[in-house]
Design a protein around this motif. Sequence first.
Motif, PDB file in Angstrom:
ATOM      1  N   GLN A 118      41.150  26.919  50.073  1.00 52.08           N
ATOM      2  CA  GLN A 118      40.751  26.264  51.320  1.00 52.08           C
ATOM      3  C   GLN A 118      41.743  26.534  52.447  1.00 52.08           C
ATOM      4  O   GLN A 118      41.373  26.614  53.623  1.00 52.08           O
ATOM      5  N   ARG A 119      43.013  26.683  52.109  1.00 50.06           N
ATOM      6  CA  ARG A 119      44.036  26.921  53.124  1.00 50.06           C
ATOM      7  C   ARG A 119      44.182  28.383  53.510  1.00 50.06           C
ATOM      8  O   ARG A 119      44.930  28.718  54.440  1.00 50.06           O
ATOM      9  N   SER A 120      43.476  29.266  52.816  1.00 45.64           N
ATOM     10  CA  SER A 120      43.650  30.700  53.037  1.00 45.64           C
ATOM     11  C   SER A 120      43.138  31.122  54.420  1.00 45.64           C
ATOM     12  O   SER A 120      42.079  30.676  54.860  1.00 45.64           O
ATOM     13  N   PRO A 121      43.865  31.999  55.133  1.00 49.11           N
ATOM     14  CA  PRO A 121      43.408  32.501  56.431  1.00 49.11           C
ATOM     15  C   PRO A 121      42.326  33.568  56.293  1.00 49.11           C
ATOM     16  O   PRO A 121      41.727  33.967  57.292  1.00 49.11           O
ATOM     17  N   VAL A 122      42.086  34.066  55.042  1.00 53.10           N
ATOM     18  CA  VAL A 122      41.035  35.062  54.802  1.00 53.10           C
ATOM     19  C   VAL A 122      40.099  34.539  53.731  1.00 53.10           C
ATOM     20  O   VAL A 122      40.350  33.520  53.090  1.00 53.10           O
ATOM     21  N   PHE A 123      38.994  35.273  53.534  1.00 55.39           N
ATOM     22  CA  PHE A 123      37.906  34.743  52.713  1.00 55.39           C
ATOM     23  C   PHE A 123      38.183  34.739  51.203  1.00 55.39           C
ATOM     24  O   PHE A 123      37.504  34.052  50.450  1.00 55.39           O
ATOM     25  N   ALA A 124      39.162  35.531  50.761  1.00 54.86           N
ATOM     26  CA  ALA A 124      39.409  35.653  49.322  1.00 54.86           C
ATOM     27  C   ALA A 124      40.901  35.671  49.038  1.00 54.86           C
ATOM     28  O   ALA A 124      41.696  36.112  49.869  1.00 54.86           O
ATOM     29  N   LEU A 125      41.257  35.190  47.852  1.00 56.39           N
ATOM     30  CA  LEU A 125      42.650  35.266  47.396  1.00 56.39           C
ATOM     31  C   LEU A 125      42.755  36.418  46.397  1.00 56.39           C
ATOM     32  O   LEU A 125      42.129  36.376  45.336  1.00 56.39           O
ATOM     33  N   VAL A 126      43.527  37.422  46.725  1.00 54.16           N
ATOM     34  CA  VAL A 126      43.605  38.599  45.863  1.00 54.16           C
ATOM     35  C   VAL A 126      44.909  38.656  45.070  1.00 54.16           C
ATOM     36  O   VAL A 126      45.132  39.602  44.320  1.00 54.16           O
ATOM     37  N   GLU A 127      45.748  37.663  45.226  1.00 51.75           N
ATOM     38  CA  GLU A 127      46.985  37.620  44.444  1.00 51.75           C
ATOM     39  C   GLU A 127      46.991  36.378  43.566  1.00 51.75           C
ATOM     40  O   GLU A 127      46.527  35.312  43.991  1.00 51.75           O
ATOM     41  N   PRO A 128      47.496  36.455  42.340  1.00 53.84           N
ATOM     42  CA  PRO A 128      48.081  37.649  41.728  1.00 53.84           C
ATOM     43  C   PRO A 128      47.023  38.719  41.445  1.00 53.84           C
ATOM     44  O   PRO A 128      45.885  38.402  41.139  1.00 53.84           O
ATOM     45  N   GLU A 129      47.436  39.968  41.558  1.00 56.94           N
ATOM     46  CA  GLU A 129      46.511  41.066  41.348  1.00 56.94           C
ATOM     47  C   GLU A 129      46.159  41.221  39.863  1.00 56.94           C
ATOM     48  O   GLU A 129      46.910  40.793  39.000  1.00 56.94           O
ATOM     49  N   PHE A 130      45.014  41.854  39.603  1.00 60.06           N
ATOM     50  CA  PHE A 130      44.667  42.173  38.212  1.00 60.06           C
ATOM     51  C   PHE A 130      44.131  43.597  38.139  1.00 60.06           C
ATOM     52  O   PHE A 130      43.735  44.179  39.140  1.00 60.06           O
ATOM     53  N   GLU A 131      44.169  44.156  36.944  1.00 58.02           N
ATOM     54  CA  GLU A 131      43.764  45.536  36.708  1.00 58.02           C
ATOM     55  C   GLU A 131      42.407  45.595  36.019  1.00 58.02           C
ATOM     56  O   GLU A 131      42.045  44.694  35.258  1.00 58.02           O
ATOM     57  N   GLU A 132      41.661  46.660  36.265  1.00 57.58           N
ATOM     58  CA  GLU A 132      40.407  46.890  35.552  1.00 57.58           C
ATOM     59  C   GLU A 132      40.690  47.424  34.151  1.00 57.58           C
ATOM     60  O   GLU A 132      41.672  48.120  33.921  1.00 57.58           O
ATOM     61  N   LEU A 133      39.777  47.120  33.244  1.00 58.46           N
ATOM     62  CA  LEU A 133      39.885  47.652  31.892  1.00 58.46           C
ATOM     63  C   LEU A 133      39.348  49.075  31.789  1.00 58.46           C
ATOM     64  O   LEU A 133      39.751  49.828  30.894  1.00 58.46           O
ATOM     65  N   ALA A 134      38.436  49.443  32.661  1.00 51.88           N
ATOM     66  CA  ALA A 134      37.860  50.792  32.620  1.00 51.88           C
ATOM     67  C   ALA A 134      38.967  51.838  32.709  1.00 51.88           C
ATOM     68  O   ALA A 134      39.867  51.742  33.552  1.00 51.88           O
TER      69      ALA A 134
END
Length: 306
Positions: free
Chosen positions: A131-147
């Motif tokens: 709710q406090r984020s200045p952007v629409f999504a929180l991307v941290e902490p980052e995660f990796e794809e399994l592919a």
Amino acid sequence: MTKPRAVFLDALSLGPVDLSPLEQHAELVCWPSTGKEQRLERLQGAEIAITNKIKLDRELLQHLPPLRLICAASTGTDQIDSEACRELGIAVRNAGRYSTASVVQVTWALILELVCDLTTRRRQVRDGAWQRSPVFALVEPEFEELAGRTLTVVGAGTIGRGVAAVAEAFGMAVLLITSRSSAAELEAALRQADVISLHAPLTPATRGLINAERLGWLKPSAVLVNLGRGGLIDLPALVEALQRGALAGAALDVLDQEPPGAELDALKTVPNLILTPHIGWASRQARQRLVAALAEALESEIGSWG
């Protein structure tokens, strides 16, 4: 024909489940659990013993002459002295492959939690960070794809191959380690792994399979899950590796001592270690399949008695 007497020594271990299929073939007596000193009294006169984790050793079995069949309410039979049973003419049957779908599902639930860290995402929402984020999504902490990553499965039975099939659907490369694999093959597979999933049985050869030396072969970014047996891992060595960041994370559904004692308190604070209470086998459907498998074993064995 009079039904033989069957005693289930630790029926509580299956949780809420319909045991009526067993009663079709035997006069069933159920105990929630049984202490070591209670085993002999409770099995007196029984022709069939059913046990999940209660140990049945030679010292006990030689005092139970009516006993003709032991059913393990599990895949493994390490709680039963099989050599003594052969000598005493006691048949041993297990529940077979009842738990494959359940274990595969929980294995991937734990792998995905280690990789995606959904617990942190839920906390971010609960604590108001989103709710406090200045952007629409929180991307941290980052995660990796399994592919494109590599899964090493140690123990390539039905469950291990089921886990591998899901990995392939994610676009992962899969390395399978079996009892026939060489030490060099195991080392190469562990060094290449981004995810290691343990599904091997516990034997003298596999106890402590993942030890300090082999943990040292893993990538610091790798994650490890164990839904086999607790004794497959040297737990102090794993804790040390996690504490110094030599491994990105681990999830254990099994421990060598179950239920654990006071030693569990120290494990709760180990970074990036997920512990679950031996639930991999225990979906509702799997537990009912287990009962059905035991009922089939009873029908087959009793039918051969004549």
